[in-house]
Design a protein around this motif. Structure first.
Motif, mmCIF file in Angstrom:
data_model
loop_
_atom_site.group_PDB
_atom_site.id
_atom_site.type_symbol
_atom_site.label_atom_id
_atom_site.label_comp_id
_atom_site.label_asym_id
_atom_site.label_seq_id
_atom_site.Cartn_x
_atom_site.Cartn_y
_atom_site.Cartn_z
ATOM 1 N N LEU A 41 8.228 10.153 2.764
ATOM 2 C CA LEU A 41 7.351 8.998 2.608
ATOM 3 C C LEU A 41 6.445 9.070 1.392
ATOM 4 O O LEU A 41 5.795 8.071 1.040
ATOM 5 C CB LEU A 41 6.522 8.815 3.877
ATOM 6 C CG LEU A 41 7.347 8.385 5.101
ATOM 7 C CD1 LEU A 41 6.519 8.521 6.376
ATOM 8 C CD2 LEU A 41 7.847 6.959 4.942
ATOM 9 N N TYR A 42 6.404 10.204 0.716
ATOM 10 C CA TYR A 42 5.663 10.296 -0.546
ATOM 11 C C TYR A 42 6.170 9.254 -1.542
ATOM 12 O O TYR A 42 5.408 8.730 -2.356
ATOM 13 C CB TYR A 42 5.821 11.705 -1.118
ATOM 14 C CG TYR A 42 5.050 11.956 -2.396
ATOM 15 C CD1 TYR A 42 3.677 12.161 -2.364
ATOM 16 C CD2 TYR A 42 5.701 12.013 -3.625
ATOM 17 C CE1 TYR A 42 2.961 12.405 -3.533
ATOM 18 C CE2 TYR A 42 5.001 12.251 -4.794
ATOM 19 C CZ TYR A 42 3.631 12.459 -4.741
ATOM 20 O OH TYR A 42 2.932 12.691 -5.900
ATOM 21 N N THR A 43 7.448 8.931 -1.464
ATOM 22 C CA THR A 43 8.028 7.929 -2.351
ATOM 23 C C THR A 43 7.328 6.582 -2.194
ATOM 24 O O THR A 43 7.159 5.835 -3.162
ATOM 25 C CB THR A 43 9.530 7.757 -2.045
ATOM 26 O OG1 THR A 43 10.155 9.042 -2.034
ATOM 27 C CG2 THR A 43 10.206 6.861 -3.070
ATOM 28 N N LEU A 44 6.898 6.274 -0.971
ATOM 29 C CA LEU A 44 6.258 4.995 -0.667
ATOM 30 C C LEU A 44 4.750 5.144 -0.480
ATOM 31 O O LEU A 44 4.125 4.368 0.242
ATOM 32 C CB LEU A 44 6.877 4.391 0.598
ATOM 33 C CG LEU A 44 8.356 4.017 0.537
ATOM 34 C CD1 LEU A 44 8.824 3.469 1.883
ATOM 35 C CD2 LEU A 44 8.630 3.001 -0.570
ATOM 36 N N ARG A 45 4.152 6.122 -1.128
ATOM 37 C CA ARG A 45 2.732 6.396 -0.904
ATOM 38 C C ARG A 45 1.821 5.211 -1.214
ATOM 39 O O ARG A 45 0.806 5.013 -0.543
ATOM 40 C CB ARG A 45 2.295 7.630 -1.696
ATOM 41 C CG ARG A 45 2.497 7.530 -3.204
ATOM 42 C CD ARG A 45 2.367 8.925 -3.818
ATOM 43 N NE ARG A 45 2.607 8.940 -5.257
ATOM 44 C CZ ARG A 45 3.809 8.979 -5.815
ATOM 45 N NH1 ARG A 45 4.890 8.965 -5.059
ATOM 46 N NH2 ARG A 45 3.949 9.029 -7.143
ATOM 47 N N SER A 46 2.185 4.397 -2.215
ATOM 48 C CA SER A 46 1.347 3.242 -2.528
ATOM 49 C C SER A 46 1.364 2.238 -1.386
ATOM 50 O O SER A 46 0.356 1.575 -1.109
ATOM 51 C CB SER A 46 1.813 2.583 -3.833
ATOM 52 O OG SER A 46 3.158 2.127 -3.713
ATOM 53 N N LEU A 47 2.504 2.102 -0.703
ATOM 54 C CA LEU A 47 2.591 1.222 0.452
ATOM 55 C C LEU A 47 1.930 1.851 1.669
ATOM 56 O O LEU A 47 1.276 1.156 2.461
ATOM 57 C CB LEU A 47 4.054 0.904 0.768
ATOM 58 C CG LEU A 47 4.862 0.202 -0.324
ATOM 59 C CD1 LEU A 47 6.287 -0.064 0.160
ATOM 60 C CD2 LEU A 47 4.197 -1.105 -0.733
ATOM 61 N N MET A 48 2.093 3.144 1.834
ATOM 62 C CA MET A 48 1.467 3.856 2.955
ATOM 63 C C MET A 48 -0.051 3.754 2.892
ATOM 64 O O MET A 48 -0.725 3.626 3.924
ATOM 65 C CB MET A 48 1.898 5.319 2.954
ATOM 66 C CG MET A 48 3.362 5.559 3.253
ATOM 67 S SD MET A 48 3.766 5.390 5.017
ATOM 68 C CE MET A 48 3.098 6.935 5.654
ATOM 69 N N GLU A 49 -0.600 3.794 1.696
ATOM 70 C CA GLU A 49 -2.052 3.680 1.537
ATOM 71 C C GLU A 49 -2.566 2.331 2.030
ATOM 72 O O GLU A 49 -3.693 2.226 2.521
ATOM 73 C CB GLU A 49 -2.428 3.877 0.066
ATOM 74 C CG GLU A 49 -2.266 5.319 -0.417
ATOM 75 C CD GLU A 49 -2.400 5.433 -1.924
ATOM 76 O OE1 GLU A 49 -2.505 4.376 -2.594
ATOM 77 O OE2 GLU A 49 -2.386 6.568 -2.439
ATOM 78 N N LYS A 50 -1.735 1.300 1.925
ATOM 79 C CA LYS A 50 -2.137 -0.048 2.328
ATOM 80 C C LYS A 50 -1.925 -0.294 3.817
ATOM 81 O O LYS A 50 -2.773 -0.888 4.488
ATOM 82 C CB LYS A 50 -1.364 -1.086 1.518
ATOM 83 C CG LYS A 50 -1.639 -1.043 0.029
ATOM 84 C CD LYS A 50 -0.719 -2.003 -0.727
ATOM 85 C CE LYS A 50 -0.948 -1.918 -2.232
ATOM 86 N NZ LYS A 50 -0.001 -2.794 -2.983
ATOM 87 N N ASP A 51 -0.778 0.136 4.336
ATOM 88 C CA ASP A 51 -0.465 -0.152 5.738
ATOM 89 C C ASP A 51 0.665 0.762 6.202
ATOM 90 O O ASP A 51 1.834 0.543 5.858
ATOM 91 C CB ASP A 51 -0.054 -1.614 5.904
ATOM 92 C CG ASP A 51 -0.048 -2.066 7.359
ATOM 93 O OD1 ASP A 51 0.464 -1.318 8.201
ATOM 94 O OD2 ASP A 51 -0.546 -3.171 7.635
ATOM 95 N N VAL A 52 0.321 1.759 6.969
ATOM 96 C CA VAL A 52 1.317 2.727 7.426
ATOM 97 C C VAL A 52 2.316 2.085 8.377
ATOM 98 O O VAL A 52 3.526 2.274 8.256
ATOM 99 C CB VAL A 52 0.633 3.934 8.100
ATOM 100 C CG1 VAL A 52 1.666 4.845 8.767
ATOM 101 C CG2 VAL A 52 -0.176 4.722 7.073
ATOM 102 N N ALA A 53 1.826 1.296 9.317
ATOM 103 C CA ALA A 53 2.712 0.701 10.318
ATOM 104 C C ALA A 53 3.744 -0.223 9.670
ATOM 105 O O ALA A 53 4.931 -0.173 10.001
ATOM 106 C CB ALA A 53 1.893 -0.065 11.356
ATOM 107 N N LYS A 54 3.317 -1.064 8.748
ATOM 108 C CA LYS A 54 4.246 -1.972 8.083
ATOM 109 C C LYS A 54 5.244 -1.215 7.217
ATOM 110 O O LYS A 54 6.409 -1.609 7.115
ATOM 111 C CB LYS A 54 3.475 -2.981 7.235
ATOM 112 C CG LYS A 54 2.769 -4.062 8.045
ATOM 113 C CD LYS A 54 2.120 -5.094 7.137
ATOM 114 C CE LYS A 54 1.451 -6.197 7.946
ATOM 115 N NZ LYS A 54 0.805 -7.204 7.070
#
Length: 279
Positions: A41-54
């Motif tokens: 999930l490091y690849t999507l860290r910018s998205l994870m920072e905004k909303d983990v569930a989504k």
């Protein structure tokens, strides 16, 4: 990388405590495919920072079945476990810094057990943490100690490589020190296929030298110019490597791209390629 991985792990882990060389990518091969494709999930860290569930919902929609964490973004382990369950995902693995392993091993273990991880992976030594052969021997001792604590709790500790471990210091490669001076029963390996290839090494050589020690791998591709790219658009022959999975001991395959131009498009392209791959 734009953000030091160690600092990223330290900042994001708020939940604690509360080719092969050469060859062309190939879809042809044997009759086997990957039954469970994972994503770091490091690849999507910018998205994870905004909303983990989504983000987890998006990952599941693409067809990933497993994820590997690199921080929980202010969510508790129980919250993360519930998010995974709601999307039908499992998280067999997590990345944890050497500092956390040395200073907060009890919290690391408690978190892993709560979320449902089975593997705790040490992913990165920053340049200032590296040194001569004795430095790596000290790390080997520390990894053995953390590995024993993990084993007692029913977990497995693993080490994730980059390219620097293959650059000799004091006449010996750090990778050889770490492999030779850690107990194979206490420390397993997560082989990064891109960085191993980037270092001029063949993953199959290490599978032959250390059979059964590789519990997972990072599936990352390399362009002809040596830069990282989406899986299937580079030069690494994944069919050749995955065909040796049983000998290596690999059980989990995690897609990753350290600095994708478009993270969402990157993980989509990689999983679509791997769905079709046979070996």
């Amino acid at each position: 990388m734009q953000m030091n991985r160690r600092n990223f792990l330290m900042a994001a882990a708020a939940g604690f405590g509360a080719a092969a060389l050469g060859g062309l990518p190939a879809l042809a091969g044997g009759g086997r495919g990957l039954d469970r494709i994972g994503l770091q999930l490091y690849t999507l860290r910018s998205l994870m920072e905004k909303d983990v569930a989504k983000t987890l919902a998006f990952v599941a929609e693409l067809g990933y079945r497993e994820v590997e964490f690199a921080g929980y973004f202010d969510h508790t382990p129980a919250e993360i476990k519930a998010m995974l369950a709601s999307e039908g995902l499992t998280a067999p693995s997590t990345h944890v810094s050497m500092t956390h392993l040395n200073e907060h091993i009890d919290a690391v273990i408690e978190t892993a057990l709560t979320v449902g991880h089975r593997y705790v992976v040490m992913p990165w030594l920053a340049p200032e943490e590296r040194g001569g052969a004795d430095v790596y021997r000290t790390y080997a001792e520390q990894l053995n100690r953390a590995g024993e604590a993990c084993r007692k709790a029913g977990l497995t500790l693993a080490y994730h490589n980059h390219a620097f471990e293959f650059e000799a210091v004091d006449g010996i490669e750090p990778y050889d020190i770490l492999m030779g001076e850690t107990d194979p029963e206490l420390l397993k390996i997560q082989l990064d296929l891109y960085w191993t290839t980037k270092a001029g090494r063949d993953p199959l050589d290490y599978f032959a030298r250390y059979p059964g020690r590789f519990v997972s791998c990072h599936v990352k591709d390399m362009r002809a110019d040596g830069e990282m790219t989406e899986v299937g658009s580079g030069t690494i022959n994944f069919s050749r490597i995955f065909a040796a999975s049983e000998k290596a001991g690999i059980r989990h395959y995690f897609v990753e791209h350290d600095e994708p131009a478009d993270a969402a498009a990157s993980v989509r392209a990689s999983v679509e390629y791997l769905k079709k791959l046979r070996f």
